[in-house]
Design an enzyme around this catalytic site. Structure first.
Site, PDB file in Angstrom:
ATOM      1  N   ASP A   1       0.836  -1.198   0.000  1.00 63.42           N
ATOM      2  CA  ASP A   1       0.000   0.000   0.000  1.00 63.42           C
ATOM      3  C   ASP A   1       0.880   1.261   0.000  1.00 63.42           C
ATOM      4  OD1 ASP A   1      -2.402   1.406   0.025  1.00 63.42           O
ATOM      5  OD2 ASP A   1      -3.232   0.255   1.689  1.00 63.42           O
TER       6      ASP A   1
ATOM      7  N   ASP B   1     -11.005   1.637  -2.247  1.00 63.20           N
ATOM      8  CA  ASP B   1     -11.434   0.419  -1.571  1.00 63.20           C
ATOM      9  C   ASP B   1     -12.869   0.050  -1.941  1.00 63.20           C
ATOM     10  OD1 ASP B   1      -9.135  -0.059  -0.159  1.00 63.20           O
ATOM     11  OD2 ASP B   1      -9.801   0.968   1.638  1.00 63.20           O
TER      12      ASP B   1
END
Length: 259
Positions: free
Chosen positions: A158, A219
């Protein structure tokens, strides 16, 4: 329990940093904790849903015993909030000792004994998105070797708490570090999601040189509206994303992805 297909498109390219690890020639499928379980670490009050080795053992049993493995669902992927808040004495990330008492290596062996693969989460930054220790530029090599020592099969990297300059250096460095371990580890780069997901801000040629797959967008949430929003984004931008998509090939793999 929600099982979600990890939908990946594929494309072709190769260069010096190409992962060339023989992985993900076809779209990888499996189970990822984040959409449903997020950063639930309250194992005392919510033992069945907290981020712990028990959750991932349960998912491994479901994939291996309920017919999912035979359909190709072989990845069981840990997301954020798995680690201790402190690195060990050698500077390595370590799992939370209460929630993962057996350690990540033992969990990986559990997966492998059932014909499955274990994925793990890291972050190119000072902290993960959930506030856990990140992987700064000076920690990339030891991070890659730690995951290899644990026999991890995939890394989702990430980009919270980092800037573009750090990401520009860090994502290629992690690719090189993973290669150097000698263990095939699928490499999922979240880099494009932090740059808007679209060219020219996202250099898909470079991504194809360093990553097995990557994340383009936000997301997914636990709702059908979220699914539709993601589908709409890819539909609206398919003309610029399509050139970066295609089937894999043996010599020069390149893979695109959305988690």
């Amino acid at each position: 329990m929600h099982f979600f297909l990890l939908v990946f498109a594929c494309a072709l390219y190769g260069s010096t940093f190409a992962l060339n690890n023989g992985l993900m020639r076809t779209p990888p499928t499996g189970w990822l904790a984040w959409e449903r379980f997020r950063c639930d670490i309250d194992c005392q009050n919510d033992p069945k849903n907290c981020i712990s080795e028990n959750l991932f053992i349960d998912m491994a049993d479901r994939l291996s015993e309920d017919g999912w493995r035979e359909l190709g669902y072989v990845y069981v992927n840990i997301d954020d909030c798995w680690s201790s808040m402190e690195r060990d004495g050698n500077g390595r990330l370590q799992p939370d000792p209460k929630r993962f008492p057996g350690g990540i290596h033992k969990l990986a062996r559990y997966m492998h004994n059932r014909g499955l693969k274990l994925g793990i989460y890291g972050d190119m930054g000072t902290h993960t998105c959930g506030g856990y220790p990140g992987t700064t530029l000076d920690k990339i090599q030891i991070g890659a070797q730690t995951f290899a020592d644990w026999e991890v099969d995939m890394l989702k990297f990430d980009g919270c708490y980092s800037n573009f300059t750090e990401q520009e250096q860090g994502y290629p460095l992690m690719s090189k570090a993973l290669n150097a371990t000698g263990r095939p580890i699928g490499y999922s780069c979240s880099w494009p999601a932090y740059c808007g997901g679209l060219p020219p801000k996202v250099n898909y040629t470079q991504l194809g040189e360093i990553c097995n797959l990557w994340r383009n967008y936000d997301d997914i949430q636990d709702s059908w509206d979220s699914v539709l929003t993601i589908v709409d984004w890819f539909f609206d931008n398919q003309d610029v994303l399509q050139p970066a998509a295609g089937p894999g090939e043996v010599e020069r793999p390149r893979y695109a992805a959305h988690w």
